[in-house]
Structures are given as C-alpha cells and as structure tokens.
Design a protein around this motif. Structure first.
Motif, short mmCIF file in Angstrom:
data_model
loop_
_atom_site.label_atom_id
_atom_site.label_comp_id
_atom_site.label_asym_id
_atom_site.label_seq_id
_atom_site.Cartn_x
_atom_site.Cartn_y
_atom_site.Cartn_z
N ILE A 33 13.63 -2.09 1.72
CA ILE A 33 12.37 -3.12 0.87
C ILE A 33 11.46 -2.61 1.21
N GLY A 34 11.19 -2.31 2.06
CA GLY A 34 9.69 -1.75 2.96
C GLY A 34 8.91 -0.65 2.03
N VAL A 35 9.83 0.63 1.71
CA VAL A 35 10.08 1.06 1.28
C VAL A 35 9.07 0.85 -0.65
N SER A 36 10.59 0.11 -0.80
CA SER A 36 9.74 -0.10 -1.99
C SER A 36 8.95 -0.79 -2.46
N ALA A 37 9.17 -2.05 -1.40
CA ALA A 37 7.53 -3.29 -1.94
C ALA A 37 6.05 -1.97 -1.82
N THR A 38 6.28 -1.04 -1.01
CA THR A 38 5.32 0.06 -0.79
C THR A 38 4.88 0.60 -1.64
N ARG A 39 5.62 1.49 -2.41
CA ARG A 39 5.37 2.21 -3.52
C ARG A 39 4.94 1.27 -4.11
N LYS A 40 5.94 0.30 -5.16
CA LYS A 40 5.43 -1.03 -5.91
C LYS A 40 3.40 -1.55 -5.70
N VAL A 41 3.08 -1.62 -4.50
CA VAL A 41 2.21 -1.84 -4.23
C VAL A 41 1.05 -0.83 -4.49
N SER A 42 1.15 0.03 -4.09
CA SER A 42 0.34 1.27 -4.39
C SER A 42 -0.28 1.71 -5.91
N GLN A 43 1.42 1.92 -6.44
CA GLN A 43 1.43 1.96 -8.22
C GLN A 43 0.03 0.69 -8.60
N ALA A 44 -0.22 -0.85 -8.23
CA ALA A 44 -0.24 -1.31 -8.84
C ALA A 44 -1.42 -1.18 -8.56
N ALA A 45 -1.87 -0.67 -7.07
CA ALA A 45 -3.48 -0.64 -6.33
C ALA A 45 -4.12 0.40 -7.78
N HIS A 46 -2.79 1.99 -8.05
CA HIS A 46 -3.92 2.95 -8.74
C HIS A 46 -4.01 2.10 -10.39
N ARG A 47 -2.84 1.34 -11.00
CA ARG A 47 -3.25 0.92 -12.15
C ARG A 47 -4.79 0.08 -11.93
N ALA A 48 -5.09 -0.20 -10.80
CA ALA A 48 -6.07 -1.50 -10.98
C ALA A 48 -7.58 -0.52 -10.73
N SER A 49 -6.98 0.43 -10.41
CA SER A 49 -8.50 1.59 -10.28
C SER A 49 -9.02 1.79 -11.78
N PRO A 50 -10.07 2.18 -10.90
CA PRO A 50 -10.75 3.66 -12.53
C PRO A 50 -10.10 3.84 -13.58
N ALA A 51 -9.26 4.96 -12.05
CA ALA A 51 -8.43 6.45 -13.12
C ALA A 51 -7.01 5.50 -13.42
N GLY A 52 -6.52 4.71 -13.18
CA GLY A 52 -5.69 4.15 -13.67
C GLY A 52 -6.04 3.29 -14.88
N VAL A 53 -7.24 2.76 -15.08
CA VAL A 53 -7.20 2.14 -16.16
C VAL A 53 -7.64 3.22 -17.42
#
Length: 107
Positions: free
Chosen positions: A13-33
């Motif tokens: 669960i911890g690994v899954s939550a960490t991956r989802k949070v990092s993916q959401a952070a990347h999508r919100a970054s200028p490069a992700g946008v």
C-alpha cells in the motif's frame, strides 16, 4: 506469520500510494502540463485531419450525384475535363561548400 502478512500488505500500500503521489506531482509540474498539452494537441490534429478527409470524401460523392442528376435531366455532359497532373519541378542543385576561413595565423 500474521505480522509478516500485514507488513507485506502495508509495504504494498505504501509503495502504491507513493507512486500515485509522485505521478500526480509530475502531472502538476510544468513539464507534465506541457506533455499533457502536447498530447492533447496531437490528438486534436489527428481528429481534424480525419474530419477533413471525411468532408472531402462526402464532397466528392455529392459532386458526382449532382453531375449525374444534371446530365440525366439536361442530357448535356457537365463534368469538368480531367487535366493531367502538373510536371514535377526540377531538383534544386546543391550549394557549393564554403571555403574554410583563414585564421589569424594565415594572414
């Protein structure tokens, strides 16, 4: 054994939550946008190209229907003459390479 099982579940669960949070952070970054915007524009371009192709095909079909209708009712051929394709332009010759510049030592 129960503790090992629950520890494994917690780690998963911890690994899954960490991956989802990092993916959401990347999508919100200028490069992700920028990546999302670029992908959206590519999809839009592909959709517009497909729409244009469908419109051209329908237009050609409708022109044929109209030409047939006019020729049947007026008994006069009205289709435009088919012209041969224009000749291809002559290839442009390559430019000459520049001579190397002389340095300060060559003066």
């Amino acid at each position: 054994m129960k503790r090992l099982f629950w520890m494994g579940v917690g780690v998963a669960i911890g690994v899954s939550a960490t991956r989802k949070v990092s993916q959401a952070a990347h999508r919100a970054s200028p490069a992700g946008v920028g990546a999302s915007l670029g992908e959206g524009l590519r999809e839009l371009g592909a959709g517009l190209g497909a729409f244009g192709a469908e419109v051209r095909a329908a237009m050609t079909e409708r022109e044929e229907e109209l030409y047939s209708y006019v020729e049947d009712t007026a008994r006069i051929p009205v289709r435009p003459a088919v012209l041969p394709p224009p000749p291809e332009p002559a290839p442009i010759p390559a430019r000459h390479a520049r001579a190397p510049r002389r340095g300060a030592a060559g003066r």
